[in-house]
Motif scaffolding. Structure first.
Motif, PDB file in Angstrom:
ATOM      1  N   LEU A 238       0.815  -1.217   0.000  1.00 27.55           N
ATOM      2  CA  LEU A 238       0.000   0.000   0.000  1.00 27.55           C
ATOM      3  C   LEU A 238       0.848   1.266   0.000  1.00 27.55           C
ATOM      4  O   LEU A 238       0.319   2.371  -0.163  1.00 27.55           O
ATOM      5  CB  LEU A 238      -0.922   0.021   1.224  1.00 27.55           C
ATOM      6  CG  LEU A 238      -2.089  -0.968   1.235  1.00 27.55           C
ATOM      7  CD1 LEU A 238      -2.780  -0.954   2.589  1.00 27.55           C
ATOM      8  CD2 LEU A 238      -3.082  -0.657   0.126  1.00 27.55           C
ATOM      9  N   GLY A 239       2.154   1.111   0.212  1.00 23.33           N
ATOM     10  CA  GLY A 239       3.021   2.276   0.308  1.00 23.33           C
ATOM     11  C   GLY A 239       2.841   3.039   1.597  1.00 23.33           C
ATOM     12  O   GLY A 239       3.065   4.258   1.644  1.00 23.33           O
ATOM     13  N   LEU A 240       2.452   2.342   2.675  1.00 21.81           N
ATOM     14  CA  LEU A 240       2.194   2.984   3.959  1.00 21.81           C
ATOM     15  C   LEU A 240       3.274   2.617   4.968  1.00 21.81           C
ATOM     16  O   LEU A 240       3.770   1.482   4.986  1.00 21.81           O
ATOM     17  CB  LEU A 240       0.832   2.550   4.518  1.00 21.81           C
ATOM     18  CG  LEU A 240      -0.404   2.896   3.691  1.00 21.81           C
ATOM     19  CD1 LEU A 240      -1.657   2.358   4.376  1.00 21.81           C
ATOM     20  CD2 LEU A 240      -0.520   4.409   3.496  1.00 21.81           C
ATOM     21  N   ALA A 241       3.595   3.545   5.836  1.00 17.48           N
ATOM     22  CA  ALA A 241       4.529   3.286   6.924  1.00 17.48           C
ATOM     23  C   ALA A 241       3.788   2.613   8.073  1.00 17.48           C
ATOM     24  O   ALA A 241       2.569   2.815   8.246  1.00 17.48           O
ATOM     25  CB  ALA A 241       5.152   4.599   7.402  1.00 17.48           C
ATOM     26  N   PRO A 242       4.479   1.809   8.891  1.00 19.01           N
ATOM     27  CA  PRO A 242       3.836   1.226  10.074  1.00 19.01           C
ATOM     28  C   PRO A 242       3.210   2.323  10.939  1.00 19.01           C
ATOM     29  O   PRO A 242       3.803   3.379  11.154  1.00 19.01           O
ATOM     30  CB  PRO A 242       5.002   0.534  10.794  1.00 19.01           C
ATOM     31  CG  PRO A 242       5.989   0.240   9.710  1.00 19.01           C
ATOM     32  CD  PRO A 242       5.887   1.393   8.749  1.00 19.01           C
ATOM     33  N   GLY A 243       1.994   2.078  11.395  1.00 22.68           N
ATOM     34  CA  GLY A 243       1.312   3.029  12.267  1.00 22.68           C
ATOM     35  C   GLY A 243       0.575   4.135  11.556  1.00 22.68           C
ATOM     36  O   GLY A 243      -0.010   5.010  12.214  1.00 22.68           O
ATOM     37  N   ASP A 244       0.537   4.139  10.224  1.00 18.63           N
ATOM     38  CA  ASP A 244      -0.117   5.207   9.470  1.00 18.63           C
ATOM     39  C   ASP A 244      -1.626   4.961   9.407  1.00 18.63           C
ATOM     40  O   ASP A 244      -2.157   4.470   8.408  1.00 18.63           O
ATOM     41  CB  ASP A 244       0.484   5.296   8.061  1.00 18.63           C
ATOM     42  CG  ASP A 244      -0.060   6.484   7.268  1.00 18.63           C
ATOM     43  OD1 ASP A 244      -0.953   7.190   7.777  1.00 18.63           O
ATOM     44  OD2 ASP A 244       0.406   6.689   6.128  1.00 18.63           O
ATOM     45  N   ARG A 245      -2.301   5.344  10.462  1.00 18.41           N
ATOM     46  CA  ARG A 245      -3.741   5.103  10.544  1.00 18.41           C
ATOM     47  C   ARG A 245      -4.500   5.940   9.508  1.00 18.41           C
ATOM     48  O   ARG A 245      -5.420   5.442   8.843  1.00 18.41           O
ATOM     49  CB  ARG A 245      -4.236   5.451  11.946  1.00 18.41           C
ATOM     50  CG  ARG A 245      -5.741   5.280  12.135  1.00 18.41           C
ATOM     51  CD  ARG A 245      -6.137   3.834  12.231  1.00 18.41           C
ATOM     52  NE  ARG A 245      -7.539   3.638  11.969  1.00 18.41           N
ATOM     53  CZ  ARG A 245      -8.156   2.467  12.013  1.00 18.41           C
ATOM     54  NH1 ARG A 245      -7.471   1.383  12.302  1.00 18.41           N
ATOM     55  NH2 ARG A 245      -9.421   2.353  11.748  1.00 18.41           N
ATOM     56  N   ALA A 246      -4.118   7.173   9.352  1.00 17.58           N
ATOM     57  CA  ALA A 246      -4.817   8.030   8.395  1.00 17.58           C
ATOM     58  C   ALA A 246      -4.677   7.492   6.980  1.00 17.58           C
ATOM     59  O   ALA A 246      -5.637   7.491   6.197  1.00 17.58           O
ATOM     60  CB  ALA A 246      -4.273   9.457   8.478  1.00 17.58           C
ATOM     61  N   GLY A 247      -3.486   7.011   6.661  1.00 10.16           N
ATOM     62  CA  GLY A 247      -3.285   6.455   5.334  1.00 10.16           C
ATOM     63  C   GLY A 247      -4.098   5.194   5.110  1.00 10.16           C
ATOM     64  O   GLY A 247      -4.649   4.982   4.015  1.00 10.16           O
ATOM     65  N   LEU A 248      -4.206   4.380   6.144  1.00 12.75           N
ATOM     66  CA  LEU A 248      -4.969   3.141   6.021  1.00 12.75           C
ATOM     67  C   LEU A 248      -6.453   3.422   5.818  1.00 12.75           C
ATOM     68  O   LEU A 248      -7.139   2.705   5.088  1.00 12.75           O
ATOM     69  CB  LEU A 248      -4.757   2.281   7.277  1.00 12.75           C
ATOM     70  CG  LEU A 248      -5.223   0.832   7.219  1.00 12.75           C
ATOM     71  CD1 LEU A 248      -4.480   0.061   6.132  1.00 12.75           C
ATOM     72  CD2 LEU A 248      -5.035   0.145   8.572  1.00 12.75           C
ATOM     73  N   GLU A 249      -6.948   4.474   6.455  1.00 15.85           N
ATOM     74  CA  GLU A 249      -8.358   4.838   6.288  1.00 15.85           C
ATOM     75  C   GLU A 249      -8.623   5.467   4.922  1.00 15.85           C
ATOM     76  O   GLU A 249      -9.742   5.401   4.416  1.00 15.85           O
ATOM     77  CB  GLU A 249      -8.768   5.811   7.389  1.00 15.85           C
ATOM     78  CG  GLU A 249      -8.814   5.178   8.775  1.00 15.85           C
ATOM     79  CD  GLU A 249      -9.158   6.203   9.859  1.00 15.85           C
ATOM     80  OE1 GLU A 249      -9.533   7.343   9.501  1.00 15.85           O
ATOM     81  OE2 GLU A 249      -9.040   5.852  11.044  1.00 15.85           O
ATOM     82  N   ALA A 250      -7.590   6.038   4.324  1.00 16.60           N
ATOM     83  CA  ALA A 250      -7.794   6.802   3.089  1.00 16.60           C
ATOM     84  C   ALA A 250      -7.705   5.964   1.825  1.00 16.60           C
ATOM     85  O   ALA A 250      -8.294   6.329   0.803  1.00 16.60           O
ATOM     86  CB  ALA A 250      -6.767   7.935   3.017  1.00 16.60           C
ATOM     87  N   VAL A 251      -7.005   4.831   1.858  1.00 13.65           N
ATOM     88  CA  VAL A 251      -6.819   4.065   0.631  1.00 13.65           C
ATOM     89  C   VAL A 251      -8.151   3.461   0.184  1.00 13.65           C
ATOM     90  O   VAL A 251      -9.052   3.217   0.993  1.00 13.65           O
ATOM     91  CB  VAL A 251      -5.762   2.950   0.802  1.00 13.65           C
ATOM     92  CG1 VAL A 251      -4.403   3.549   1.117  1.00 13.65           C
ATOM     93  CG2 VAL A 251      -6.181   1.954   1.866  1.00 13.65           C
ATOM     94  N   SER A 252      -8.272   3.204  -1.098  1.00 14.80           N
ATOM     95  CA  SER A 252      -9.513   2.667  -1.653  1.00 14.80           C
ATOM     96  C   SER A 252      -9.659   1.179  -1.363  1.00 14.80           C
ATOM     97  O   SER A 252      -8.676   0.482  -1.057  1.00 14.80           O
ATOM     98  CB  SER A 252      -9.543   2.886  -3.166  1.00 14.80           C
ATOM     99  OG  SER A 252      -8.543   2.080  -3.789  1.00 14.80           O
ATOM    100  N   ALA A 253     -10.892   0.717  -1.477  1.00 13.10           N
ATOM    101  CA  ALA A 253     -11.139  -0.719  -1.324  1.00 13.10           C
ATOM    102  C   ALA A 253     -10.379  -1.514  -2.379  1.00 13.10           C
ATOM    103  O   ALA A 253      -9.862  -2.600  -2.113  1.00 13.10           O
ATOM    104  CB  ALA A 253     -12.634  -0.998  -1.421  1.00 13.10           C
ATOM    105  N   GLU A 254     -10.291  -0.960  -3.589  1.00 13.14           N
ATOM    106  CA  GLU A 254      -9.566  -1.647  -4.665  1.00 13.14           C
ATOM    107  C   GLU A 254      -8.093  -1.781  -4.311  1.00 13.14           C
ATOM    108  O   GLU A 254      -7.468  -2.821  -4.571  1.00 13.14           O
ATOM    109  CB  GLU A 254      -9.726  -0.876  -5.970  1.00 13.14           C
ATOM    110  CG  GLU A 254     -11.135  -0.891  -6.548  1.00 13.14           C
ATOM    111  CD  GLU A 254     -12.100   0.032  -5.826  1.00 13.14           C
ATOM    112  OE1 GLU A 254     -13.318  -0.116  -6.038  1.00 13.14           O
ATOM    113  OE2 GLU A 254     -11.636   0.899  -5.040  1.00 13.14           O
ATOM    114  N   ALA A 255      -7.519  -0.749  -3.692  1.00 15.23           N
ATOM    115  CA  ALA A 255      -6.114  -0.810  -3.291  1.00 15.23           C
ATOM    116  C   ALA A 255      -5.907  -1.846  -2.195  1.00 15.23           C
ATOM    117  O   ALA A 255      -4.890  -2.569  -2.172  1.00 15.23           O
ATOM    118  CB  ALA A 255      -5.639   0.563  -2.810  1.00 15.23           C
TER     119      ALA A 255
END
Length: 486
Positions: A238-255
């Motif tokens: 996903l290209g997210l850093a550990p602990g990136d809650r905002a990023g996890l909430e923002a990515v699409s279902a397809e991603a």
């Protein structure tokens, strides 16, 4: 078709009536796990607008294509994160009816209670039970703990939330809230094992009896640390850093699904290893010990159970797999040593039971024994030894396709008595309809008898004794029969 209205503690809920059954689709038992609730514990519904779904079939949880579509077939359903819902089928005029709750299988990666193949109208109409299917989060959404981001076992927490909701509200739908049978197939069956492992004080408020269909009781669970590598691979995809809650909430279902696919592709496993990468873990809170070990210690003695397997479980997983077929002699040698270490006569015994069988057929037999059958027998024996009630079955009806045989999932059309829906599934294609209907009646009615009174002989002509000395097993085929365990 006409409608029907049910008065719940949260307000009125509408259903659709047809053929003597009212279907209540897409009934929410928890708030949508989206936005800030994505990768969070389920939150109970508290108001009428929360549970109000639509009078049309609900979605299935986010998922990739099923690996068992090659034997089960494919069934249309839209995936959606907003998936924490029930499908309920109520016989018209039901009052105080037994409740049959179903947890679908799919290796904790696929499936959904709203799939047409699990449609419960025929079962409800014939048996008088209120039938309830549960949808719960799957794959990375439900069974991949992410340190600092997602608790473990979210899919199991969803199941617990659903069962609490059913216990509280099912009376409004004509069900007996004091008579709930929880049935589950494959991953759904192992989920029941996990719930039973919580102990009587935690599990008894959720259900009263249990049916474990093809639960992989040869499986053992690990702690969350065993999922650290898949969790890291998922966040990396996903290209997210550990602990990136905002990023996890923002990515699409397809991603999210693309990242799940990357985790699956990166997994290294033996050619015949079908263990799912997303599954429950021993988290120290909901699940505090290995479920199989707990059941072998008598944790389920309070709960009457039916448990069984199909005759050739692993045929479903190996069907059409050229790599497994080519490696079958080598894989067979490994599995024989795993099943019966140092036993030079094991192969000869297998061949004696199946004269003329090739290495692939024998591999199916020994792997089915290891992953499903042996553990199920051990559970039944422990259940009885601890003073519990238990009944055993083997589903032996064989597909017209000999390569599919009596494979994993083949009992499902007979459980739901919706063989028309399954007619073009590879595992049923070409079968005579008359034989299907008769077997569906025998199998479904036995489970309904168990749901009514706690014995599968209730209201049926089956002489199905409880499991005990000699290991009586009911065999379901064109003709049912009972025998001692092999």
């Amino acid at each position: 078709m006409s409608g029907a209205v049910f008065e719940t503690s949260l307000g009125r809920v509408a259903g659709v009536a047809a053929g003597g059954v009212v279907h209540v689709p897409r009934l929410r038992y928890a708030l949508p796990p989206t936005g800030a609730r994505r990768f969070a514990l389920p939150e109970p519904v508290t108001a009428r607008e929360d549970i109000s779904g639509a009078r049309t079939p609900g979605p299935v949880p986010l998922q990739l294509p099923s690996r068992l579509a090659k034997v089960m077939g494919s069934y249309p359903a839209a995936p959606d994160e907003d998936c924490l819902h029930l499908d309920i089928w109520v016989p018209e005029g039901a009052s105080g009816a037994p409740v049959f709750v179903f947890l679908h299988g799919g290796a904790y990666m696929t499936g959904g209670g709203s799939l047409p193949c699990y449609e419960g109208a025929a079962l409800a109409a014939r048996t008088g039970m209120v039938v309830v299917n549960v949808s719960y989060r799957l794959g990375v959404m439900g069974f991949l703990p992410l340190p600092g981001l997602a608790p473990a076992n979210l899919g199991l927490h969803d199941q617990v939330a659903a069962l609490r909701f059913i216990r509280r509200e099912i009376g409004a739908f004509g069900g007996n809230a004091a008579n709930i049978t929880l049935a589950g197939q494959s991953a759904g069956g192992f989920s029941i094992a996990a719930l039973l492992s919580m102990g009587e004080a935690a599990a008894r408020p959720l259900f009263d009896r249990a049916v474990l269909l093809s639960a992989p009781m040869g499986m053992s669970l690990q702690g969350p640390e065993a999922r650290e590598a898949p969790a890291a691979a998922f966040l990396d995809a996903l290209g997210l850093a550990p602990g990136d809650r905002a990023g996890l909430e923002a990515v699409s279902a397809e991603a999210l699904m693309a990242a799940q696919g990357a985790v699956l592709r990166a997994r290294s496993a033996a050619a015949d290893d079908v263990t799912p990468p997303f599954m429950p873990v021993i988290d120290g809170t909901l699940i505090t010990r290995d479920p199989v070990a707990a059941l072998l210690g008598g944790a389920a003695a309070w709960c009457p159970v039916i448990a069984g397997t199909t005759r050739e479980e692993h045929a479903a997983f190996y069907y059409g797999d050229a790599a497994v077929a080519a490696a079958a002699p080598e894989l067979l040698a490994r599995r024989l040593e795993e099943a019966w270490p140092g036993d030079a006569g094991a192969l000869a015994r297998l061949r004696a039971r199946r004269p003329g069988a090739d290495a692939l057929a024998l591999l199916i037999d020994v792997t089915s024994e290891l992953r499903f059958q042996r553990g199920t027998r051990a559970f039944l024996e422990a259940q009885v030894a601890a003073g519990g009630a238990a009944w055993a079955y083997s589903f032996d009806w064989q597909s017209p396709d000999p390569g599919i045989a009596a494979c994993h999932c083949i009992e499902l059309p007979f459980l739901f008595a919706n063989t028309d829906t399954w007619a073009e599934a590879p595992m049923l294609r070409g079968a005579e309809r008359a034989g299907l209907d008769g077997l569906a009646t025998a199998f479904g009615d036995a489970l309904a008898g168990f749901a009514r009174t706690g014995t599968p002989q209730d209201g049926t002509p089956l002489a199905w004794p409880g499991y005990g000395p000699g290991g009586a097993v009911m065999h379901f085929d064109r003709f049912t029969s009972c025998s001692a365990a092999a």
